[in-house]
Design a protein around this motif. Structure first.
Motif, PDB file in Angstrom:
ATOM      1  N   SER A   1       0.809  -1.216   0.000  1.00  0.00           N
ATOM      2  CA  SER A   1       0.000   0.000   0.000  1.00  0.00           C
ATOM      3  C   SER A   1       0.848   1.274   0.000  1.00  0.00           C
ATOM      4  O   SER A   1       0.315   2.383  -0.067  1.00  0.00           O
ATOM      5  CB  SER A   1      -0.943   0.005   1.206  1.00  0.00           C
ATOM      6  N   ASP A   2       2.172   1.121   0.082  1.00  0.00           N
ATOM      7  CA  ASP A   2       3.055   2.299   0.118  1.00  0.00           C
ATOM      8  C   ASP A   2       3.484   2.777  -1.267  1.00  0.00           C
ATOM      9  O   ASP A   2       4.171   3.780  -1.392  1.00  0.00           O
ATOM     10  CB  ASP A   2       4.324   1.994   0.922  1.00  0.00           C
ATOM     11  N   VAL A   3       3.153   2.025  -2.293  1.00  0.00           N
ATOM     12  CA  VAL A   3       3.579   2.405  -3.646  1.00  0.00           C
ATOM     13  C   VAL A   3       2.509   3.297  -4.269  1.00  0.00           C
ATOM     14  O   VAL A   3       1.444   2.839  -4.666  1.00  0.00           O
ATOM     15  CB  VAL A   3       3.815   1.166  -4.533  1.00  0.00           C
ATOM     16  N   GLU A   4       2.796   4.596  -4.311  1.00  0.00           N
ATOM     17  CA  GLU A   4       1.800   5.532  -4.857  1.00  0.00           C
ATOM     18  C   GLU A   4       2.209   6.075  -6.217  1.00  0.00           C
ATOM     19  O   GLU A   4       1.395   6.191  -7.124  1.00  0.00           O
ATOM     20  CB  GLU A   4       1.574   6.676  -3.876  1.00  0.00           C
ATOM     21  N   THR A   5       3.481   6.448  -6.339  1.00  0.00           N
ATOM     22  CA  THR A   5       3.942   7.029  -7.612  1.00  0.00           C
ATOM     23  C   THR A   5       5.060   6.176  -8.192  1.00  0.00           C
ATOM     24  O   THR A   5       6.073   5.919  -7.533  1.00  0.00           O
ATOM     25  CB  THR A   5       4.435   8.477  -7.391  1.00  0.00           C
ATOM     26  N   VAL A   6       4.853   5.725  -9.407  1.00  0.00           N
ATOM     27  CA  VAL A   6       5.835   4.864 -10.079  1.00  0.00           C
ATOM     28  C   VAL A   6       6.299   5.551 -11.357  1.00  0.00           C
ATOM     29  O   VAL A   6       5.481   6.070 -12.128  1.00  0.00           O
ATOM     30  CB  VAL A   6       5.225   3.482 -10.405  1.00  0.00           C
ATOM     31  N   PHE A   7       7.607   5.564 -11.566  1.00  0.00           N
ATOM     32  CA  PHE A   7       8.236   6.173 -12.739  1.00  0.00           C
ATOM     33  C   PHE A   7       8.649   5.037 -13.670  1.00  0.00           C
ATOM     34  O   PHE A   7       9.390   4.134 -13.264  1.00  0.00           O
ATOM     35  CB  PHE A   7       9.453   6.973 -12.276  1.00  0.00           C
ATOM     36  N   VAL A   8       8.171   5.079 -14.903  1.00  0.00           N
ATOM     37  CA  VAL A   8       8.493   4.017 -15.862  1.00  0.00           C
ATOM     38  C   VAL A   8       9.388   4.583 -16.960  1.00  0.00           C
ATOM     39  O   VAL A   8       8.941   5.406 -17.775  1.00  0.00           O
ATOM     40  CB  VAL A   8       7.217   3.403 -16.483  1.00  0.00           C
ATOM     41  N   ALA A   9      10.646   4.150 -16.986  1.00  0.00           N
ATOM     42  CA  ALA A   9      11.555   4.539 -18.068  1.00  0.00           C
ATOM     43  C   ALA A   9      11.484   3.459 -19.148  1.00  0.00           C
ATOM     44  O   ALA A   9      11.448   2.270 -18.837  1.00  0.00           O
ATOM     45  CB  ALA A   9      12.984   4.651 -17.539  1.00  0.00           C
ATOM     46  N   GLY A  10      11.439   3.899 -20.393  1.00  0.00           N
ATOM     47  CA  GLY A  10      11.207   2.938 -21.475  1.00  0.00           C
ATOM     48  C   GLY A  10       9.728   2.645 -21.625  1.00  0.00           C
ATOM     49  O   GLY A  10       9.343   1.589 -22.140  1.00  0.00           O
ATOM     50  N   ALA A  11       8.898   3.593 -21.198  1.00  0.00           N
ATOM     51  CA  ALA A  11       7.447   3.367 -21.160  1.00  0.00           C
ATOM     52  C   ALA A  11       6.836   3.127 -22.533  1.00  0.00           C
ATOM     53  O   ALA A  11       5.805   2.469 -22.659  1.00  0.00           O
ATOM     54  CB  ALA A  11       6.759   4.563 -20.491  1.00  0.00           C
ATOM     55  N   SER A  12       7.475   3.653 -23.581  1.00  0.00           N
ATOM     56  CA  SER A  12       6.914   3.466 -24.925  1.00  0.00           C
ATOM     57  C   SER A  12       7.335   2.143 -25.544  1.00  0.00           C
ATOM     58  O   SER A  12       6.874   1.778 -26.627  1.00  0.00           O
ATOM     59  CB  SER A  12       7.342   4.608 -25.847  1.00  0.00           C
ATOM     60  N   GLY A  13       8.201   1.404 -24.870  1.00  0.00           N
ATOM     61  CA  GLY A  13       8.653   0.121 -25.382  1.00  0.00           C
ATOM     62  C   GLY A  13       7.679  -1.000 -25.034  1.00  0.00           C
ATOM     63  O   GLY A  13       6.654  -0.779 -24.377  1.00  0.00           O
ATOM     64  N   GLY A  14       8.009  -2.199 -25.464  1.00  0.00           N
ATOM     65  CA  GLY A  14       7.098  -3.331 -25.254  1.00  0.00           C
ATOM     66  C   GLY A  14       6.848  -3.620 -23.788  1.00  0.00           C
ATOM     67  O   GLY A  14       5.693  -3.694 -23.335  1.00  0.00           O
ATOM     68  N   THR A  15       7.898  -3.777 -23.007  1.00  0.00           N
ATOM     69  CA  THR A  15       7.717  -4.059 -21.578  1.00  0.00           C
ATOM     70  C   THR A  15       7.108  -2.854 -20.877  1.00  0.00           C
ATOM     71  O   THR A  15       6.222  -3.000 -20.013  1.00  0.00           O
ATOM     72  CB  THR A  15       9.063  -4.401 -20.915  1.00  0.00           C
ATOM     73  N   GLY A  16       7.580  -1.666 -21.246  1.00  0.00           N
ATOM     74  CA  GLY A  16       7.083  -0.447 -20.596  1.00  0.00           C
ATOM     75  C   GLY A  16       5.584  -0.276 -20.772  1.00  0.00           C
ATOM     76  O   GLY A  16       4.876   0.077 -19.826  1.00  0.00           O
ATOM     77  N   ARG A  17       5.087  -0.539 -21.963  1.00  0.00           N
ATOM     78  CA  ARG A  17       3.638  -0.406 -22.206  1.00  0.00           C
ATOM     79  C   ARG A  17       2.837  -1.412 -21.368  1.00  0.00           C
ATOM     80  O   ARG A  17       1.779  -1.089 -20.832  1.00  0.00           O
ATOM     81  CB  ARG A  17       3.317  -0.647 -23.683  1.00  0.00           C
TER      82      ARG A  17
END
Ligand SMILES: NC(=O)c1ccc[n+]([C@@H]2O[C@H](COP(=O)([O-])OP(=O)(O)OC[C@H]3O[C@@H](n4cnc5c(N)ncnc54)[C@H](OP(=O)(O)O)[C@@H]3O)[C@@H](O)[C@H]2O)c1
Length: 247
Positions: free
Chosen positions: A4-20
């Motif tokens: 429950s402590d994970v509120e904001t997550v930063f995704v690098a490579g978000a436009s890639g296959g895994t990132g999406r």
């Protein structure tokens, strides 16, 4: 970390296959998903794919990464070089770029950092598949090894996942994860890897570990018994079409 402590997550490579795949799964589980792209024209697309916020920056030449990581609990790095650039570059997003992201994450006080690496990275004994990876994309494997070392030495909770051959198949939740040197081989879907990346910061058995990851064929004698958890910080319903079952 508590789920429950994970509120904001930063995704690098978000436009890639895994990132999406990560964006799709995170949308219903955390309050804020912040996506990174080095390509400004991808901003609208990333919002449609589930990002609440989009940051444009180049990890090899970052301008304001630490600011972009303020209030971030978890960084997921699914960046990777284009295979056509393997022999023409002297710096790779897999190495120097990931280290720039790591340094900024530490400066910003991020709690957990997860890297998608690859089978065959590192010095451990490798399967024939991993050895083939090493031959074909050696500079990238070396760059990933440098980033892995920096992550293991950094003052941040970490998990490094080393998947086998990535596919665009659906999420199956049937993965084998093992210690480096277990010589796993095979493929795994990006959706399954994305799930493990999201789960790693809240899964006690994944803390400060490097794991080889493949899907079937599984390796019952070599795989670890890990009970993967998922964050439950509260998300929203995403109204985009999802080709894979990643909910
Ligand atoms: N292909 C395989 O079989 C295989 C197997 C094992 C491991 N892996 C590794 O798994 C990871 C994910 O692979 P994938 O196929 O899911 O990803 P992918 O589709 O290749 O996407 C890579 C992402 O990296 C981002 N990126 C590249 N250079 C960047 C830079 N300078 N700054 C910021 N972002 C940058 C790109 O985003 P923008 O264009 O939006 O900036 C892109 O979305 C990679 O590290 C890959 O090497 C691959």
């Amino acid at each position: 970390m508590d789920p429950s402590d994970v509120e904001t997550v930063f995704v690098a490579g978000a436009s890639g296959g895994t990132g999406r795949a990560a964006l799709r799964l995170l949308s219903s589980r955390v309050s804020t998903v912040r996506a990174l792209t080095s390509t400004p024209s991808k901003t609208d697309d990333l919002r449609a794919a589930g990002a609440d916020e989009v940051v444009v920056d180049d990890l090899l030449n970052p301008t304001a990464l630490t600011d972009a990581l303020s209030d971030v609990d978890v960084v997921l790095s699914a960046v990777g070089s284009n295979i056509t650039d393997v022999w023409s570059q002297n710096e790779y997003v897999d190495g120097a770029g990931t280290i720039n992201l790591l340094d900024a994450a530490v400066d910003a006080g991020v709690e957990a950092f997860v890297m998608e690496s690859a089978i065959g990275v590192g010095e451990e004994p490798a399967s024939p598949l991993a050895a083939a990876f090493d031959i074909v994309i050696q500079p990238i494997q070396r760059a990933k090894a440098e980033a892995e070392t920096a992550i293991r030495e950094a003052p941040v909770r970490h998990t490094i996942l080393r998947p086998g051959v990535l596919t665009n198949g659906p999420r199956t939740d049937t993965v084998s994860a093992a210690e480096p040197g277990a010589k796993l081989w095979g493929s795994v879907s990006r959706a399954d890897v994305a799930r493990l990346m999201i789960a790693a910061p809240v899964t006690p058995a994944a803390e400060d570990r490097t794991l080889e990851v493949v899907s079937k064929p599984s390796f019952p004698n070599r795989a670890l018994d890990i009970e993967w958890q998922l964050p439950r910080g509260g998300g929203k319903t995403l109204s985009v079409e999802t080709p894979d079952d990643v909910s």
